[in-house]
Design a protein around this motif. Structure first.
Motif, short mmCIF file in Angstrom:
data_model
loop_
_atom_site.label_atom_id
_atom_site.label_comp_id
_atom_site.label_asym_id
_atom_site.label_seq_id
_atom_site.Cartn_x
_atom_site.Cartn_y
_atom_site.Cartn_z
N PHE A 9 3.57 -9.76 -10.62
CA PHE A 9 2.98 -8.47 -10.97
C PHE A 9 4.05 -7.59 -11.62
N SER A 10 3.84 -7.23 -12.87
CA SER A 10 4.87 -6.54 -13.64
C SER A 10 5.21 -5.16 -13.08
N GLN A 11 4.29 -4.54 -12.35
CA GLN A 11 4.52 -3.19 -11.82
C GLN A 11 4.97 -3.19 -10.36
N MET A 12 5.31 -4.35 -9.83
CA MET A 12 5.61 -4.45 -8.40
C MET A 12 6.75 -3.54 -7.97
N ASP A 13 7.84 -3.48 -8.74
CA ASP A 13 8.97 -2.64 -8.35
C ASP A 13 8.55 -1.17 -8.27
N GLU A 14 7.75 -0.73 -9.23
CA GLU A 14 7.27 0.65 -9.22
C GLU A 14 6.41 0.92 -7.98
N TYR A 15 5.55 -0.03 -7.64
CA TYR A 15 4.68 0.13 -6.47
C TYR A 15 5.50 0.15 -5.18
N ILE A 16 6.49 -0.72 -5.10
CA ILE A 16 7.35 -0.76 -3.90
C ILE A 16 8.05 0.57 -3.70
N ASN A 17 8.62 1.10 -4.77
CA ASN A 17 9.32 2.38 -4.66
C ASN A 17 8.37 3.51 -4.27
N GLU A 18 7.16 3.48 -4.82
CA GLU A 18 6.19 4.52 -4.50
C GLU A 18 5.77 4.43 -3.03
N LEU A 19 5.51 3.23 -2.54
CA LEU A 19 5.13 3.06 -1.13
C LEU A 19 6.27 3.49 -0.22
N TYR A 20 7.48 3.13 -0.58
CA TYR A 20 8.65 3.54 0.21
C TYR A 20 8.74 5.05 0.29
N ASN A 21 8.58 5.72 -0.84
CA ASN A 21 8.67 7.18 -0.85
C ASN A 21 7.53 7.83 -0.06
#
Length: 332
Positions: free
Chosen positions: A72-84
């Motif tokens: 999933f190309s947006q996985m890093d963005e999603y991980i950072n958003e969930l973390y925040n």
């Protein structure tokens, strides 16, 4: 036109995107085939494309978007958003990574949060707790809403009561023994949901074994208090209580038991005092009156996430997707 067909017609015009994270379940794939053929919604399926293709032989899922968490190309963005979103609750970056790469329900809810999807439907292969946990943690409650609840739309054939046989029963799926304050909130959400899904005016009855003080008991007191609070929350909605079921839906009985009741025995939204009563009530009507029961449909989450029964059919999933598409219209 039947209730479900009316919902489907509206859903076709909306063309909302719904994510189905349980692609490993055959019922989900069969439902996806029907949804795409009927043009009810755009779909995102989460899973391994090769496995989905192998399982879906004979089905046409060519119009679905399939997202593999491993690529999933947006996985890093999603991980950072969930973390925040959750770091104040103790979630680490490593835990956020594990949740989104291994738990498809969390990834599906994050797709709704990030706007890739408008809503999510799951529960064919997961418990209600597992479906709703990420929704409540990530999406939270809708503005102006204090409690998440669940309802059924019950459609009784050849029925003169309610809204030509259409009723909303709440809460029949989540809150075991709600307080008077919570029942008032459930009544408010249920009235809004009835209006959204039927385009008709809600007429709300707060149910009890007592009608307008015919019995005296803390259980009756709770429904009387709930009625008062619900009226304060919704001054422009017709709400009455406490009422026995027959007084709520049968005009002749209402005129005898509660002649001053503004509902006049024409309730179409029924608020039950607890989960026992609500669950038993909808199942009785479903089985004995051969009624159609659509739900449980969740209300009160900031964006629509709906939980299926693990005993659901592919057709149940289709109907729930159509209802979820309609709920997206009213996201604030």
């Amino acid at each position: 036109m039947s209730f479900l067909n009316s919902i489907k017609q509206i859903a076709k015009g909306l063309q909302k995107t719904i994510v189905l994270p349980e692609s490993h379940d055959m019922r989900t794939l069969q439902a996806a085939d029907t949804i795409l053929k009927e043009g009810l919604a755009k779909l995102i399926l989460i899973g391994d494309p090769k496995k989905i293709a192998a399982d879906a032989v004979g089905l046409d899922l060519s119009k679905a978007t399939i997202i593999d968490p491993k690529h999933f190309s947006q996985m890093d963005e999603y991980i950072n958003e969930l973390y925040n979103l959750r770091k104040s609750k103790g979630l680490t970056l490593e835990q956020a990574t594990e949740l989104l790469t291994t738990k498809d329900l969390f990834l599906g809810v994050m797709m709704v949060k990030m706007g890739l999807a408008d809503g999510m439907v799951a529960g064919a292969a997961n418990s209600s707790a597992n479906v709703l946990r990420p929704a409540l943690q990530i999406l939270k409650t809708a503005p102006g809403t204090k409690i998440v609840s669940a309802f059924f739309i019950v459609v009784v054939p050849d029925c003169e009561y309610g809204d030509n046989g259409v009723f909303l029963f709440g809460d029949c799926g989540l809150n075991e023994n709600p307080t008077a304050e919570q029942l008032a909130e459930i009544a408010k959400s249920s009235a809004e949901s009835f209006q959204q899904l039927t385009q008709h005016e809600p007429r709300v009855a707060m149910l009890s074994y007592s009608t307008h003080g015919s019995a005296h008991n803390p259980l009756v007191d709770k429904m009387q208090d709930a009625t008062k609070l619900a009226k304060e929350l919704c001054p422009n909605t017709l709400i009455a209580g406490e009422l026995q079921l027959d007084a709520a839906i049968v005009p002749e009985i209402c005129s005898l038991k509660a002649p001053t009741c503004e509902l006049q025995g024409k309730a179409n939204v029924l608020i039950f005092p607890n989960l026992d009563a609500g669950n038993i009530g909808y199942k009785l009507v479903q089985r004995l009156a051969k009624a159609e029961a659509y739900g449980p449909v969740t209300q009160g989450i900031a964006k629509p996430v709906n939980d299926l029964s693990r005993g659901c059919s592919a057709d149940d999933i289709v109907g729930t997707v159509a209802i979820t598409a309609l709920q997206t219209q009213h996201v604030k």
